[in-house]
Design a protein around this motif. Structure first.
Motif, mmCIF file in Angstrom:
data_model
loop_
_atom_site.group_PDB
_atom_site.id
_atom_site.type_symbol
_atom_site.label_atom_id
_atom_site.label_comp_id
_atom_site.label_asym_id
_atom_site.label_seq_id
_atom_site.Cartn_x
_atom_site.Cartn_y
_atom_site.Cartn_z
ATOM 1 N N VAL A 181 -3.470 -2.620 13.632
ATOM 2 C CA VAL A 181 -2.851 -1.750 14.641
ATOM 3 C C VAL A 181 -2.610 -0.347 14.086
ATOM 4 C CG1 VAL A 181 -1.775 -3.646 15.907
ATOM 5 C CG2 VAL A 181 -0.524 -2.555 14.028
ATOM 6 N N LEU A 182 -2.913 -0.135 12.815
ATOM 7 C CA LEU A 182 -2.705 1.169 12.186
ATOM 8 C C LEU A 182 -4.023 1.933 12.080
ATOM 9 C CD1 LEU A 182 -0.311 0.187 9.244
ATOM 10 C CD2 LEU A 182 0.288 0.956 11.546
ATOM 11 N N PRO A 183 -3.989 3.268 12.181
ATOM 12 C CA PRO A 183 -5.230 4.051 12.110
ATOM 13 C C PRO A 183 -5.864 4.066 10.725
ATOM 14 C CG PRO A 183 -3.327 5.498 12.327
ATOM 15 C CD PRO A 183 -2.837 4.103 12.540
ATOM 16 N N VAL A 184 -5.045 4.027 9.667
ATOM 17 C CA VAL A 184 -5.563 4.033 8.299
ATOM 18 C C VAL A 184 -5.372 2.640 7.713
ATOM 19 C CG1 VAL A 184 -5.325 4.991 5.981
ATOM 20 C CG2 VAL A 184 -5.078 6.491 7.978
ATOM 21 N N LEU A 185 -6.470 2.008 7.340
ATOM 22 C CA LEU A 185 -6.401 0.658 6.804
ATOM 23 C C LEU A 185 -6.098 0.678 5.304
ATOM 24 C CD1 LEU A 185 -9.421 -1.066 8.608
ATOM 25 C CD2 LEU A 185 -7.087 -0.665 9.431
ATOM 26 N N SER A 186 -5.694 -0.474 4.802
ATOM 27 C CA SER A 186 -5.446 -0.591 3.369
ATOM 28 C C SER A 186 -6.757 -0.475 2.599
ATOM 29 C CB SER A 186 -4.780 -1.924 3.056
ATOM 30 O OG SER A 186 -3.442 -1.913 3.506
ATOM 31 N N SER A 187 -6.648 -0.004 1.370
ATOM 32 C CA SER A 187 -7.805 0.153 0.508
ATOM 33 C C SER A 187 -7.508 -0.457 -0.856
ATOM 34 C CB SER A 187 -8.162 1.635 0.323
ATOM 35 O OG SER A 187 -8.485 2.232 1.552
ATOM 36 N N LYS A 188 -8.563 -0.847 -1.551
ATOM 37 C CA LYS A 188 -8.413 -1.364 -2.900
ATOM 38 C C LYS A 188 -8.509 -0.241 -3.928
ATOM 39 C CE LYS A 188 -9.820 -6.213 -2.850
ATOM 40 N NZ LYS A 188 -10.772 -7.201 -3.406
ATOM 41 N N ASP A 189 -7.799 -0.437 -5.022
ATOM 42 C CA ASP A 189 -7.933 0.455 -6.184
ATOM 43 C C ASP A 189 -7.708 1.918 -5.820
ATOM 44 O OD1 ASP A 189 -8.675 -1.818 -7.696
ATOM 45 O OD2 ASP A 189 -10.749 -1.589 -7.013
ATOM 46 N N ILE A 190 -6.611 2.178 -5.122
ATOM 47 C CA ILE A 190 -6.263 3.562 -4.782
ATOM 48 C C ILE A 190 -5.762 4.277 -6.034
ATOM 49 C CG2 ILE A 190 -4.751 5.014 -3.376
ATOM 50 C CD1 ILE A 190 -4.621 2.704 -1.363
ATOM 51 N N ASP A 191 -6.333 5.430 -6.313
ATOM 52 C CA ASP A 191 -5.965 6.200 -7.506
ATOM 53 C C ASP A 191 -5.300 7.497 -7.072
ATOM 54 O OD1 ASP A 191 -5.726 7.304 -10.026
ATOM 55 O OD2 ASP A 191 -7.801 8.036 -10.070
ATOM 56 N N ILE A 192 -3.982 7.505 -7.109
ATOM 57 C CA ILE A 192 -3.228 8.705 -6.738
ATOM 58 C C ILE A 192 -2.492 9.195 -7.982
ATOM 59 C CG2 ILE A 192 -1.337 9.613 -5.331
ATOM 60 C CD1 ILE A 192 -2.204 7.561 -3.187
ATOM 61 N N GLN A 248 0.821 -1.209 0.000
ATOM 62 C CA GLN A 248 0.000 0.000 0.000
ATOM 63 C C GLN A 248 0.856 1.261 0.000
ATOM 64 O OE1 GLN A 248 -3.815 0.392 0.631
ATOM 65 N NE2 GLN A 248 -3.470 -1.386 -0.661
ATOM 66 N N LYS A 249 0.300 2.312 -0.551
ATOM 67 C CA LYS A 249 0.944 3.609 -0.471
ATOM 68 C C LYS A 249 1.008 4.078 0.976
ATOM 69 C CE LYS A 249 1.670 4.723 -4.830
ATOM 70 N NZ LYS A 249 3.008 5.073 -5.349
ATOM 71 N N VAL A 250 2.025 4.846 1.273
ATOM 72 C CA VAL A 250 2.191 5.432 2.605
ATOM 73 C C VAL A 250 1.000 6.321 2.928
ATOM 74 C CG1 VAL A 250 3.564 7.149 3.878
ATOM 75 C CG2 VAL A 250 4.707 5.332 2.573
ATOM 76 N N SER A 251 0.550 6.282 4.174
ATOM 77 C CA SER A 251 -0.461 7.221 4.663
ATOM 78 C C SER A 251 0.199 8.240 5.575
ATOM 79 C CB SER A 251 -1.558 6.485 5.440
ATOM 80 O OG SER A 251 -2.325 7.395 6.195
ATOM 81 N N ILE A 252 -0.206 9.481 5.459
ATOM 82 C CA ILE A 252 0.338 10.514 6.350
ATOM 83 C C ILE A 252 0.110 10.137 7.801
ATOM 84 C CG2 ILE A 252 0.019 12.918 7.131
ATOM 85 C CD1 ILE A 252 -0.489 13.661 4.186
ATOM 86 N N PHE A 253 -1.026 9.485 8.092
ATOM 87 C CA PHE A 253 -1.378 9.194 9.483
ATOM 88 C C PHE A 253 -0.886 7.830 9.963
ATOM 89 C CE2 PHE A 253 -4.853 12.157 8.115
ATOM 90 C CZ PHE A 253 -4.361 13.248 8.821
ATOM 91 N N ASN A 254 -0.324 7.039 9.080
ATOM 92 C CA ASN A 254 0.306 5.790 9.508
ATOM 93 C C ASN A 254 1.802 5.974 9.710
ATOM 94 O OD1 ASN A 254 -2.055 4.323 9.495
ATOM 95 N ND2 ASN A 254 -1.671 3.290 7.553
ATOM 96 N N GLU A 255 2.497 6.246 8.609
ATOM 97 C CA GLU A 255 3.961 6.271 8.643
ATOM 98 C C GLU A 255 4.563 7.621 9.000
ATOM 99 O OE1 GLU A 255 2.979 3.149 5.400
ATOM 100 O OE2 GLU A 255 2.080 4.980 6.209
ATOM 101 N N VAL A 256 3.871 8.726 8.717
ATOM 102 C CA VAL A 256 4.521 10.042 8.740
ATOM 103 C C VAL A 256 4.240 10.808 10.021
ATOM 104 C CG1 VAL A 256 4.831 12.211 7.505
ATOM 105 C CG2 VAL A 256 4.427 10.097 6.216
ATOM 106 N N LEU A 257 2.980 11.088 10.317
ATOM 107 C CA LEU A 257 2.621 11.804 11.548
ATOM 108 C C LEU A 257 1.882 10.830 12.458
ATOM 109 C CD1 LEU A 257 1.627 15.307 10.161
ATOM 110 C CD2 LEU A 257 3.761 14.587 11.217
ATOM 111 N N GLY A 258 2.614 10.051 13.161
ATOM 112 C CA GLY A 258 2.102 9.008 14.024
ATOM 113 C C GLY A 258 3.139 7.904 14.114
ATOM 114 N N PRO A 259 2.991 7.009 15.045
ATOM 115 C CA PRO A 259 1.839 6.913 15.934
ATOM 116 C C PRO A 259 1.864 7.927 17.078
ATOM 117 C CG PRO A 259 3.442 5.231 16.482
ATOM 118 C CD PRO A 259 3.957 5.916 15.257
ATOM 119 N N ILE A 260 0.694 8.153 17.662
ATOM 120 C CA ILE A 260 0.611 8.783 18.982
ATOM 121 C C ILE A 260 1.049 7.700 19.958
ATOM 122 C CG2 ILE A 260 -0.928 9.831 20.680
ATOM 123 C CD1 ILE A 260 -2.727 10.614 18.237
#
Length: 524
Positions: free
Chosen positions: A227-238, A5-17
């Protein structure tokens, strides 16, 4: 299995709390322990954890509280739980025996742990990685290769070997649980087969286990929760992959950097703008709380230093320092956050706990000085976050892999872009500032004295602040660092790969080997 999965700002970058002091060595082990807790259905009597003698855990697991992190997760705690500091004692009170051993085994990652879990009815052996910034992965259970990253619900179903119509069996599980199945994998052995299903929408683990267990040929069921706040998603279009792409996308759509970051996170997470802003506001509230607590609480730092932030603040007020504007407040705040982190207080990894003082102190102190509202502060954090995404996708946040340039370097590059947003700068100015900040810090080694997040970690956070301010101001004044951000991040990755292991958080090089540091280690 599903693609990475692509990195999430709230998983890898600003977090964890998280409770300090280290995202790799405290939050990561907590999350691994929590997944082990689920694997054993919360019933654990005995745990034995092994670290490779040549890895990073071997020299840091006590000083950076990995032992307490593992214990906390095994008790079912999350990284932000305030009981994490007492987890070993709580485990003992609950008659859970936890032991650690430094040994030798093949390991492709410096933060590898082998975990033996025992209760009255079963025993499991887990191999897990803490990959940096609180991100984790279970790569084997009972010597069976597996991939569990904490970003989905992982169903592990032991089935009798005679069940050959597994496609129909999976369809039945999908139907009775009413879930979307991301992917599944069958691992066969002589006596039975393991069906590994990934999904994101189980509402009641216990009920799901009971329903699956009632099916014919099912031997045992385990569900490991995310254990991560943002779960994986299918068919992410970035619509962008690089800084160069972001510049083009921003120009074509007349967007500022924070707006591009918002597009990214909305598509990655599936959240709307309100959810993204609310999550960022929550993160920032924890950041401000860590500053306040670091300055006002009586801290019990668990390293070899005593708290100095309040004393430094008094000294600053006597005007015995070189006038440095917003830096004066930011340096005090960064020190306070890092001292609170060292006391196992709750901080925000930004992007790591070892660098958690840089971003909040300079962004929030500058915003306060300019009297900017919460909305503007959130936009600055989003701008910083998308820089972190680029680094995480193309380099690393783990000092054990890339040295301190991966931690302080990443945070100061992120902070430089956040400052540009506070100053109403452009995407080009943000990327120039970030590129400059990263250029200034290439090759910075990770050498925490006595294996704790004290020296040089605390003072390097303040250095990171200064670097971010200088870089953002130079970018706003028109200076061009020439080497584009994408190329600087690539160089950062290459430098980290070339850096000797002794200089990457192993306690074997740099300041760690000075005479004073050796004496501290002996007496610590």
């Amino acid at each position: 299995m599903i693609k990475k999965q692509k990195v999430s700002i709230f998983n890898e970058v600003l977090g964890p709390i998280m409770s300090g002091p280290s995202s790799s060595h405290t939050a990561g082990p907590t999350r691994i322990g929590k997944m082990c807790y689920d694997l054993m259905n919360g019933d654990i009597d005995k745990v034995h954890i092994q670290f490779d003698k040549n890895g990073s855990f071997a020299s840091t697991y006590r000083g950076q509280k990995s032992d307490r992190g593992f214990a906390a997760g095994i008790l079912g705690f999350n990284p932000e739980d305030e009981n994490l500091a007492s987890a070993l004692e709580i485990a003992k009170e609950n008659n859970i025996e936890i032991s650690f051993e430094i040994t030798s085994f093949p390991a492709n990652h410096p933060n590898t742990a082998k975990i033996n879990l025992v209760n009255s009815t079963e025993q499991k052996n887990v191999t897990a990685l803490s990959t940096g910034g609180g991100m984790v992965s279970i790569i084997a259970i009972d010597d069976v290769s597996i991939e569990i990253n904490g970003d989905l619900y992982d169903l592990l179903i032991d089935i009798e070997a005679g069940n050959n119509d597994l496609k129909q069996f999976v369809h039945k599980i999908k139907s009775i649980l009413d879930i979307e199945i991301f992917d599944y994998k069958v691992i066969k052995s002589n006596e039975q087969q393991l069906l590994h299903i990934k999904t994101r929408n189980i509402t009641d683990n216990e009920q799901a286990i009971n329903m699956i267990s009632s099916l014919a040929t099912v031997v045992k069921v385990k569900i490991i929760s995310p254990v991560l706040p943002v779960l994986s998603s299918k068919d992410i279009d970035i619509p962008f992959e690089s800084a160069k792409d972001i510049q083009s996308y921003g120009r074509e759509n007349n967007l500022k950097l924070w707006e591009v970051a918002l597009v990214y996170e909305m598509r990655r997470s599936g959240w709307d703008k309100t959810q993204v802003f609310e999550k960022m506001a929550e993160i920032m509230s924890f950041m401000r709380k860590s500053i306040k607590n670091g300055l006002n609480e009586e801290l019990n730092m668990l390293g070899f230093l005593k708290p100095k932030a309040r004393y430094m603040k008094k000294e600053m007020e006597t005007n015995k320092t070189v006038p440095s504007g917003v830096l004066e407040e930011a340096i005090i705040w960064a020190t306070a956050i890092m001292e609170y982190n060292s006391s196992m207080g709750v901080v925000v990894a930004a992007p790591t706990a070892g660098s958690c003082g840089v971003l909040p102190s300079i962004i929030l102190s500058t915003a306060d000085a300019l009297e900017l509202d919460l909305d503007k502060q959130i936009k600055a954090m989003l701008s910083a976050g998308i820089i972190g995404v680029l680094i995480a996708e193309n380099a690393t946040f783990a000092a054990e892999v890339g040295g301190c340039q991966a931690e302080i370097g990443s945070s100061t590059g992120m902070a430089a872009a956040g400052l540009i947003e506070l100053l109403d700068g452009t995407i080009d100015q943000s990327f120039r500032a970030s590129a400059m900040a990263l250029q200034n810090i290439l090759g910075l080694i990770c050498d925490p004295v006595a294996g704790v997040v004290d020296i040089p970690c605390i003072n390097r956070n303040s250095m990171g602040i200064s670097n971010a301010v200088v870089s953002s101001n130079m970018a706003m004044m028109g200076f061009d660092p020439v080497i584009p951000l994408d190329e600087v991040i690539k160089a950062m990755k290459e430098v980290g790969d070339a850096m000797p292991t002794d200089l990457k958080c192993t306690g074997c090089g740099g300041l760690c080997t000075t005479e004073t540091a050796k004496n501290i280690s002996l007496n610590f």
